[in-house]
Design a protein around this motif. Structure first.
Motif, PDB file in Angstrom:
ATOM      1  N   GLY A   1      11.371  -2.209 -12.494  1.00  0.00           N
ATOM      2  CA  GLY A   1      11.167  -2.361 -13.931  1.00  0.00           C
ATOM      3  C   GLY A   1       9.832  -1.816 -14.389  1.00  0.00           C
ATOM      4  O   GLY A   1       9.743  -1.126 -15.406  1.00  0.00           O
ATOM      5  N   ILE A   2       8.793  -2.116 -13.628  1.00  0.00           N
ATOM      6  CA  ILE A   2       7.451  -1.639 -13.977  1.00  0.00           C
ATOM      7  C   ILE A   2       7.398  -0.114 -13.916  1.00  0.00           C
ATOM      8  O   ILE A   2       6.875   0.538 -14.826  1.00  0.00           O
ATOM      9  N   LYS A   3       7.967   0.463 -12.861  1.00  0.00           N
ATOM     10  CA  LYS A   3       7.950   1.918 -12.717  1.00  0.00           C
ATOM     11  C   LYS A   3       8.752   2.604 -13.819  1.00  0.00           C
ATOM     12  O   LYS A   3       8.317   3.607 -14.384  1.00  0.00           O
ATOM     13  N   VAL A   4       9.929   2.044 -14.114  1.00  0.00           N
ATOM     14  CA  VAL A   4      10.778   2.650 -15.140  1.00  0.00           C
ATOM     15  C   VAL A   4      10.091   2.579 -16.497  1.00  0.00           C
ATOM     16  O   VAL A   4      10.011   3.580 -17.211  1.00  0.00           O
ATOM     17  N   ARG A   5       9.573   1.409 -16.850  1.00  0.00           N
ATOM     18  CA  ARG A   5       8.912   1.278 -18.144  1.00  0.00           C
ATOM     19  C   ARG A   5       7.712   2.204 -18.257  1.00  0.00           C
ATOM     20  O   ARG A   5       7.454   2.806 -19.300  1.00  0.00           O
ATOM     21  N   SER A   6       6.953   2.326 -17.172  1.00  0.00           N
ATOM     22  CA  SER A   6       5.779   3.197 -17.160  1.00  0.00           C
ATOM     23  C   SER A   6       6.190   4.655 -17.379  1.00  0.00           C
ATOM     24  O   SER A   6       5.581   5.365 -18.191  1.00  0.00           O
ATOM     25  N   GLU A   7       7.212   5.099 -16.661  1.00  0.00           N
ATOM     26  CA  GLU A   7       7.668   6.488 -16.806  1.00  0.00           C
ATOM     27  C   GLU A   7       8.244   6.744 -18.194  1.00  0.00           C
ATOM     28  O   GLU A   7       8.005   7.796 -18.776  1.00  0.00           O
ATOM     29  N   LEU A   8       8.997   5.781 -18.705  1.00  0.00           N
ATOM     30  CA  LEU A   8       9.551   5.949 -20.054  1.00  0.00           C
ATOM     31  C   LEU A   8       8.427   6.064 -21.070  1.00  0.00           C
ATOM     32  O   LEU A   8       8.485   6.891 -21.989  1.00  0.00           O
ATOM     33  N   PHE A   9       7.386   5.249 -20.913  1.00  0.00           N
ATOM     34  CA  PHE A   9       6.242   5.299 -21.823  1.00  0.00           C
ATOM     35  C   PHE A   9       5.552   6.660 -21.737  1.00  0.00           C
ATOM     36  O   PHE A   9       5.243   7.279 -22.762  1.00  0.00           O
ATOM     37  N   LYS A  10       5.329   7.147 -20.509  1.00  0.00           N
ATOM     38  CA  LYS A  10       4.667   8.448 -20.320  1.00  0.00           C
ATOM     39  C   LYS A  10       5.466   9.574 -20.973  1.00  0.00           C
ATOM     40  O   LYS A  10       4.900  10.512 -21.525  1.00  0.00           O
ATOM     41  N   ARG A  11       6.782   9.473 -20.887  1.00  0.00           N
ATOM     42  CA  ARG A  11       7.652  10.524 -21.410  1.00  0.00           C
ATOM     43  C   ARG A  11       8.037  10.308 -22.875  1.00  0.00           C
ATOM     44  O   ARG A  11       8.796  11.098 -23.428  1.00  0.00           O
TER      45      ARG A  11
ATOM     46  N   LYS B   1      16.008   9.410  -9.716  1.00  0.00           N
ATOM     47  CA  LYS B   1      16.036  10.871  -9.688  1.00  0.00           C
ATOM     48  C   LYS B   1      15.617  11.451 -11.046  1.00  0.00           C
ATOM     49  O   LYS B   1      14.807  12.378 -11.102  1.00  0.00           O
ATOM     50  N   ILE B   2      16.175  10.910 -12.109  1.00  0.00           N
ATOM     51  CA  ILE B   2      15.857  11.409 -13.455  1.00  0.00           C
ATOM     52  C   ILE B   2      14.383  11.237 -13.778  1.00  0.00           C
ATOM     53  O   ILE B   2      13.743  12.138 -14.313  1.00  0.00           O
ATOM     54  N   LEU B   3      13.832  10.075 -13.433  1.00  0.00           N
ATOM     55  CA  LEU B   3      12.432   9.777 -13.769  1.00  0.00           C
ATOM     56  C   LEU B   3      11.457  10.221 -12.670  1.00  0.00           C
ATOM     57  O   LEU B   3      10.250  10.085 -12.831  1.00  0.00           O
ATOM     58  N   ASP B   4      12.000  10.707 -11.565  1.00  0.00           N
ATOM     59  CA  ASP B   4      11.167  11.175 -10.444  1.00  0.00           C
ATOM     60  C   ASP B   4      10.239  10.073  -9.951  1.00  0.00           C
ATOM     61  O   ASP B   4       9.021  10.258  -9.845  1.00  0.00           O
ATOM     62  N   ILE B   5      10.836   8.913  -9.655  1.00  0.00           N
ATOM     63  CA  ILE B   5      10.054   7.782  -9.128  1.00  0.00           C
ATOM     64  C   ILE B   5      10.601   7.349  -7.783  1.00  0.00           C
ATOM     65  O   ILE B   5      11.678   7.700  -7.404  1.00  0.00           O
TER      66      ILE B   5
END
Length: 60
Positions: A6-16, A56-60
């Motif tokens: 959750g933390i990684k996904v939210r962080s990547e979504l915020f960056k993008r 894969k989509i978020l490259d995490i």
């Protein structure tokens, strides 16, 4: 694991500058189902396949 995801996904979504709704649309699932996966409420085999796509989509 779910908290970390959750933390990684939210962080990547915020960056993008991307919303969970947009990510759900790319994957082809509902935003509610995506939220459940990220929060660890859905953990079955199908959800794990979606986790692979998310990573894969978020490259995490």
């Amino acid at each position: 694991m779910p908290e970390e995801l959750g933390i990684k996904v939210r962080s990547e979504l915020f960056k993008r500058k991307m919303s969970q709704k947009e990510l759900a649309g790319i994957i082809g699932i509902s935003p509610v189902y995506l939220s459940d996966i990220i929060r660890g409420r859905k953990t079955g085999p199908k959800a794990q396949e979606h986790v692979k796509h998310i990573k894969k989509i978020l490259d995490i």
